[in-house]
Design an enzyme around this catalytic site. Structure first.
Site, mmCIF file in Angstrom:
data_model
loop_
_atom_site.group_PDB
_atom_site.id
_atom_site.type_symbol
_atom_site.label_atom_id
_atom_site.label_comp_id
_atom_site.label_asym_id
_atom_site.label_seq_id
_atom_site.Cartn_x
_atom_site.Cartn_y
_atom_site.Cartn_z
ATOM 1 N N SER A 156 0.874 -1.142 0.178
ATOM 2 C CA SER A 156 0.136 0.033 -0.069
ATOM 3 C C SER A 156 0.823 0.965 0.085
ATOM 4 O O SER A 156 2.145 1.138 0.244
ATOM 5 C CB SER A 156 -0.759 0.088 1.212
ATOM 6 O OG SER A 156 -0.087 0.031 2.494
ATOM 7 N N ASN B 77 -7.627 -10.630 -1.559
ATOM 8 C CA ASN B 77 -6.483 -9.771 -0.592
ATOM 9 C C ASN B 77 -6.709 -9.861 0.827
ATOM 10 O O ASN B 77 -7.845 -9.688 1.305
ATOM 11 C CB ASN B 77 -6.817 -8.206 -1.023
ATOM 12 C CG ASN B 77 -6.472 -7.762 -2.506
ATOM 13 O OD1 ASN B 77 -6.032 -8.668 -3.219
ATOM 14 N ND2 ASN B 77 -6.428 -6.498 -2.670
ATOM 15 N N ASP C 242 -0.738 -1.562 -4.029
ATOM 16 C CA ASP C 242 -2.278 -1.801 -3.560
ATOM 17 C C ASP C 242 -2.895 -0.388 -3.345
ATOM 18 O O ASP C 242 -2.376 0.382 -2.846
ATOM 19 C CB ASP C 242 -2.105 -2.689 -2.150
ATOM 20 C CG ASP C 242 -3.615 -2.893 -1.764
ATOM 21 O OD1 ASP C 242 -4.410 -3.339 -2.519
ATOM 22 O OD2 ASP C 242 -3.750 -3.088 -0.678
ATOM 23 N N HIS D 52 -13.028 -3.924 4.321
ATOM 24 C CA HIS D 52 -11.724 -3.928 4.691
ATOM 25 C C HIS D 52 -11.398 -3.881 6.301
ATOM 26 O O HIS D 52 -12.368 -3.209 6.783
ATOM 27 C CB HIS D 52 -10.683 -2.483 4.358
ATOM 28 C CG HIS D 52 -10.492 -2.446 2.765
ATOM 29 N ND1 HIS D 52 -10.951 -1.483 1.884
ATOM 30 C CD2 HIS D 52 -9.690 -3.462 2.021
ATOM 31 C CE1 HIS D 52 -10.457 -2.065 0.665
ATOM 32 N NE2 HIS D 52 -9.759 -2.763 0.659
ATOM 33 N N GLY D 53 -10.524 -4.820 6.685
ATOM 34 C CA GLY D 53 -10.455 -4.840 8.262
ATOM 35 C C GLY D 53 -10.975 -6.140 8.549
ATOM 36 O O GLY D 53 -11.566 -7.051 7.907
ATOM 37 N N ASN E 288 -4.716 -8.645 4.605
ATOM 38 C CA ASN E 288 -3.871 -7.772 5.212
ATOM 39 C C ASN E 288 -4.124 -7.809 6.544
ATOM 40 O O ASN E 288 -3.206 -8.249 7.382
ATOM 41 C CB ASN E 288 -4.266 -6.191 4.718
ATOM 42 C CG ASN E 288 -3.205 -5.422 5.324
ATOM 43 O OD1 ASN E 288 -2.064 -5.749 5.826
ATOM 44 N ND2 ASN E 288 -3.413 -4.153 5.348
ATOM 45 N N GLY F 213 -10.580 -6.915 1.125
ATOM 46 C CA GLY F 213 -11.257 -7.029 2.579
ATOM 47 C C GLY F 213 -11.378 -8.674 2.690
ATOM 48 O O GLY F 213 -12.563 -9.161 3.360
ATOM 49 N N GLU G 296 -10.779 -0.418 -9.288
ATOM 50 C CA GLU G 296 -12.020 -0.718 -8.375
ATOM 51 C C GLU G 296 -13.163 0.050 -8.921
ATOM 52 O O GLU G 296 -13.096 1.069 -9.514
ATOM 53 C CB GLU G 296 -11.521 -0.374 -7.115
ATOM 54 C CG GLU G 296 -12.573 -0.698 -6.068
ATOM 55 C CD GLU G 296 -12.149 -0.722 -4.438
ATOM 56 O OE1 GLU G 296 -10.975 -0.941 -4.326
ATOM 57 O OE2 GLU G 296 -12.984 -0.256 -3.673
#
Ligand code: 13P
Length: 281
Positions: A49, A229, A84, A179-180, A231, A208, A136
């Site tokens: 990122s 993805n 990213d 995300h998260g 993270n 996400g 996106e």
């Protein structure tokens, strides 16, 4: 070998398998991801990122780090270094010039027409440099200290227009993930994933991926997601490992021991994720 993501994703799409993008944060993460994916003989996309790039020192540092680790560790599996959520055309160009093999431009907050125009600029530059492009459409939700923010899913018509007009290599379409790490039930639109898989000529990317259990990830793969993805799940696994090591070793001061104490948990999490490519539970 460092490659763009085109072939690895096309092959995975045909086989209905998933290629992971694991996000990198430092030397140890990059090394762990490379070692584990090489051991498991699976291709991998290293996601950097803009925040992580800034933290590590810049685009050139990140590219040199990845290139050097692959050489020195004799990594055999295919690896793609990917920007990213590039926040501007300039950021994507900077990454390409530094040697990234793939870039994502995220103009999803802009109106579709503007998103298309900006994405086309990146595609033109990338194609001339043998770099793949992800972009996106729709808006992804997120979970943070402020709570859950639900996004807006895309639809087949807009997605078809977006892919055709931009010439991108893969599409990050909002389908209900956030995300998260969100532990509650998410309303993932599997029907939309199936439609996108069948009608688009490019692979579908699920952002996400953290917080989703293996069964959900497998359902996404079976519906037609090709790239996932991850993270936050890696961050959580690594921090838990470090925390428990520090609690048990109150006098430790060696940074290599401290940072390295999260590596086993990080690799374990990578194994869990990759396992969803196997059929059955
Ligand atoms: P997670 O933090 O939910 O895994 O999302 C990662 C991601 O989508 C990076 O682009």
């Amino acid at each position: 070998m460092l490659v763009n993501s085109r072939k690895m994703l096309e092959k995975a799409k045909k086989e209905k398998k998933v290629v992971y993008q694991f996000n990198i944060n430092n030397l140890e993460w990059t090394r762990s991801i490379l070692e584990e994916c090489d051991r498991l003989k699976v291709p991998v996309i290293l996601g950097a990122s803009e925040g992580a790039i800034k933290y590590m020192g810049g685009y050139d540092v990140v590219a040199s780090l990845c290139y050097s680790l692959i050489t020195d560790l004799e990594i055999k599996t295919d690896v793609c270094l990917h920007l990213d959520h590039g926040s501007s055309v300039e950021s994507c160009i900077r990454a390409i010039d530094a040697g990234f093999n793939s870039v994502m431009l995220d103009m999803s907050k802009k109106p579709l027409k503007e998103n298309i125009e900006l994405t086309k600029e990146v595609v033109k530059y990338a194609k001339n440099n043998n770099v793949s492009v992800e972009a996106e459409i729709g808006s992804m939700g997120s979970i943070s200290g402020k709570g859950l923010e639900i996004g807006t899913n895309t639809n087949l018509k807009d997605c078809l227009t977006f892919v055709e007009e931009t010439g991108i290599d893969s599409v990050a379409a909002a389908v209900g993930t956030v995300h998260g790490i969100y532990r509650g039930e998410l309303n993932i639109d599997y029907k939309l994933i199936e439609q996108l898989y069948e009608n688009l000529n490019v692979p579908l990317v699920l952002h996400g991926g953290s917080g989703l259990d293996s069964e959900t990830l497998r359902k996404c793969r079976e519906a037609g997601v090709t790239k996932i993805n991850i993270n936050s799940d890696l961050q959580e696994a690594w921090s838990k490992g470090v925390r428990s090591y520090l609690e048990e070793n109150k006098d430790v001061i060696d940074p290599r021991k401290i940072i390295g104490s999260g590596v086993a948990a990080l690799k374990e999490m990578i194994d869990i994720k990759i396992n969803i490519n196997k059929d059955g539970k």
